[in-house]
Design an enzyme around this catalytic site. Structure first.
Site, short mmCIF file in Angstrom:
data_model
loop_
_atom_site.label_atom_id
_atom_site.label_comp_id
_atom_site.label_asym_id
_atom_site.label_seq_id
_atom_site.Cartn_x
_atom_site.Cartn_y
_atom_site.Cartn_z
N LYS A 127 0.87 -1.17 0.00
CA LYS A 127 0.00 0.00 0.00
C LYS A 127 0.91 1.23 0.00
O LYS A 127 1.42 1.64 1.03
CB LYS A 127 -0.91 0.01 1.24
CG LYS A 127 -2.22 0.79 1.05
CD LYS A 127 -2.08 2.28 0.90
CE LYS A 127 -1.80 3.03 2.16
NZ LYS A 127 -1.75 4.53 1.89
N GLY B 117 6.05 5.25 8.95
CA GLY B 117 5.22 6.44 8.95
C GLY B 117 5.21 7.07 10.33
O GLY B 117 6.12 6.87 11.14
N SER B 118 4.16 7.81 10.63
CA SER B 118 4.11 8.56 11.88
C SER B 118 3.84 7.65 13.07
O SER B 118 3.27 6.56 12.95
CB SER B 118 3.01 9.62 11.80
OG SER B 118 1.73 9.02 11.85
N THR B 119 4.26 8.13 14.25
CA THR B 119 4.03 7.37 15.47
C THR B 119 2.54 7.24 15.77
O THR B 119 2.08 6.18 16.21
CB THR B 119 4.74 8.06 16.64
OG1 THR B 119 6.16 8.04 16.39
CG2 THR B 119 4.47 7.35 17.96
N GLY C 273 1.19 4.53 13.66
CA GLY C 273 1.74 3.27 14.15
C GLY C 273 0.98 2.74 15.36
O GLY C 273 0.70 1.54 15.46
N GLU D 46 8.34 1.33 11.88
CA GLU D 46 9.41 2.34 11.87
C GLU D 46 8.71 3.68 11.82
O GLU D 46 8.13 4.06 10.82
CB GLU D 46 10.34 2.15 10.66
CG GLU D 46 11.64 2.94 10.78
CD GLU D 46 11.59 4.26 10.02
OE1 GLU D 46 11.31 5.30 10.68
OE2 GLU D 46 11.83 4.26 8.81
N CYS E 271 12.78 10.77 8.19
CA CYS E 271 12.50 10.29 9.54
C CYS E 271 13.71 10.44 10.46
O CYS E 271 13.56 10.68 11.66
CB CYS E 271 12.02 8.85 9.51
SG CYS E 271 13.14 7.71 8.68
N GLU F 56 8.01 16.26 15.98
CA GLU F 56 8.55 15.99 14.65
C GLU F 56 7.85 16.90 13.65
O GLU F 56 6.64 16.82 13.46
CB GLU F 56 8.33 14.53 14.27
CG GLU F 56 8.96 14.18 12.93
CD GLU F 56 8.77 12.72 12.54
OE1 GLU F 56 9.70 12.15 11.97
OE2 GLU F 56 7.68 12.16 12.82
#
Length: 506
Positions: free
Chosen positions: A198, A251-253, A256, A274, A309, A408
């Site tokens: 994706k 991607g972003s926390t 995640g 990650e 990142c 971030e």
């Protein structure tokens, strides 16, 4: 294998871009079970060039219905064994063939990423080299990983086998579209899994081109599929699917964490993350050649427009040299202004879209409101009268409580902190929910060894930034995630251990 000549100038890249996007030059449909098809709903979304504002194409917008179909084909392919039970040496040949095809189409693949997300073409070409190297490395690992024979008595034979997991869903980000794809897809395929990719809705085009190359390379039907679309539709469907055995995400926390919930709500699928970073870059006064260090510190945050990142977004400088060092960083930043992404001389390109452009500018405003001292940049700019560009921005006098020193940003914004002692430097560096990467610049080997061990980070770069190759694992700790890309360790994530205990006749 013949390959077209690599463009060298801005005009040549512009012409290649015009040729690529003319007529029906771009594949925009989903790739399901070896066939390019429209989304089941017929829905599409726009892919836009952020450097010009021009719509490149309308891309199939997949959802849960497409995910269900892809998962069923992936499972059938896995159970059929044409790939999962294929001899490792034969899988290696197919993946090496794919790497060769990527090499032959390197300029085209790089151009797709540059047009899609606004990154400089020179950077995209570097990404392609990394993606190709990843496929080759993982292919070469396949037939060199051995199982184990456990120590037992003569009446028993005990084996430890490695087997593929089954169906792997890979959700990749937009900042390094094809390189991140390679980091996820190559080891998963090498291990014998069926993979559903994706790509980000902000940069789907190179993934769809990769699908065609994978088919040409000889991957069996259903083993590799690509579902463009949005995270809240097709991404969520894959994460909740009972037929997906493993989910790999960069991607972003925040996303995640949501995916972890989906994995728990469904089938406890493996989940490798990650996620975000706010990486510290520590500069001690004993450094030699501060001009060189300053250049690297600037590159660490301004490369790829700061949409990285592991960007060195927190610069921690010993106060004895801070003022002079910041002057050198600002001077380096001035030479890194945004330019046309199709110009090989451009160091920085455009922000990926209007949402990210606004987000970065809002952080810059917050930094000023919170009292940080703006030393460079700070205002949006354009190139040739258009585009979503932000120049290198440097703030001094930042404290950990400020948003620009804590959150971030994912843009070209550098937050500079000062410190007086090694203890203070380590405390500032570790004062973050993230732990993806850290940098350390010093000539004192004792200090290097002490500080390296104390930094709460998955990766530490000593007297460099972002060093490493395919032999080194990439990943973080704390809220930067738990997965590891690259190296043979990534193969371990996409395979499982099976213990076999045999009783022998005596």
């Amino acid at each position: 294998m013949s390959r077209p000549e690599m463009p060298r100038t801005r005009a040549e890249w512009q012409q290649r871009a015009a040729d690529l996007t003319a007529g029906e030059g771009l594949e925009t449909r989903a790739f399901i079970n070896d066939v390019f098809v429209d989304a089941a709903s017929g829905e599409t979304f726009e892919s836009t060039n952020p450097a010009t504002g021009e719509v490149l194409a309308r891309v199939a917008s997949c959802d849960g219905a497409d995910a269900d179909v892809a998962v069923s084909h992936a499972r059938a392919a896995f159970d059929g064994g044409d790939w999962s039970r294929l001899a490792p040496g034969k899988r290696k040949k197919v993946l090496l063939r794919l790497a060769d095809l990527m090499e032959a189409h390197k300029a085209e693949l790089a151009l797709l990423d540059t047009l899609d997300m606004g990154k400089p073409i020179s950077s995209s070409l570097g990404d392609m080299s990394g993606a190709i190297a990843c496929f080759r490395y993982q292919a070469e690992c396949i037939d060199k990983l051995y199982g184990e024979v456990a120590p037992t008595g003569e009446e028993t034979l005990a084996l430890v086998l490695r087997e593929p997991l089954g169906v792997v869903a890979s959700i990749v980000p937009w900042n390094f579209p094809l390189m991140m794809t390679a980091w996820k897809v190559a080891p998963a395929l090498a291990a014998g899994n069926s993979v559903i990719l994706k790509p980000s809705e902000k940069s789907p085009l190179s993934a769809l081109r990769l699908a065609a190359l994978a088919k040409e390379a000889g991957l069996p039907r259903g083993v590799f599929q690509v579902l463009p679309g949005f995270g809240h539709t097709v991404g969520k469907a894959l994460a909740l699917s009972m037929g997906v055995d493993c989910l790999a995400f960069t991607g972003s926390t925040g996303v995640g964490k949501q995916l972890m919930q989906y994995a728990g709500e469904s089938n406890l699928k493996r989940l490798y993350l990650e996620c975000g970073g706010k990486s510290p870059n520590l500069v001690f006064a004993d450094c030699k050649d501060l001009d060189r260090v300053a250049r690297h510190a600037a590159e660490a945050i301004f490369h790829n427009q700061g949409e990285v990142c592991i960007a060195g977004s927190r610069l921690l400088v010993e106060n004895a040299i801070r003022e002079a060092f910041i002057d050198k960083v600002v001077a380096a930043a001035e030479s890194m202004q945004p330019g046309d992404p199709l110009d090989p001389e451009s160091f920085m390109g455009a922000m990926v879209d209007e949402t990210q452009h606004r987000r970065v500018l809002e952080f810059i405003r917050r930094g000023q409101d919170e009292g940080a001292r703006l030393r460079a940049g700070g205002e949006a700019t354009v190139v040739d009268g258009k585009g979503l560009f932000i120049p290198p921005t440097v703030f001094d006098g930042v404290t950990p409580e400020m948003a620009i020193g804590r959150e971030e940003i994912f843009g070209p914004v550098l937050a500079v902190f000062g410190f007086d002692t090694e203890e203070e430097a380590v405390r500032l560096a570790n004062d973050s929910v993230y732990g993806l990467a850290a940098g350390l610049w010093s000539q004192d080997i004792d200090r290097i060894m002490r500080v390296t061990r104390r930094l709460a980070s998955g990766q530490v770069f000593v007297n460099n930034w972002a060093g490493g190759d395919q032999t080194m694992p990439f990943g973080g700790v704390k809220q930067s995630g738990n997965g590891r890309d690259k190296s043979h360790h990534s193969l371990e994530e996409y395979s499982d251990l099976k213990s076999v205990w045999m009783s022998l006749a005596t």
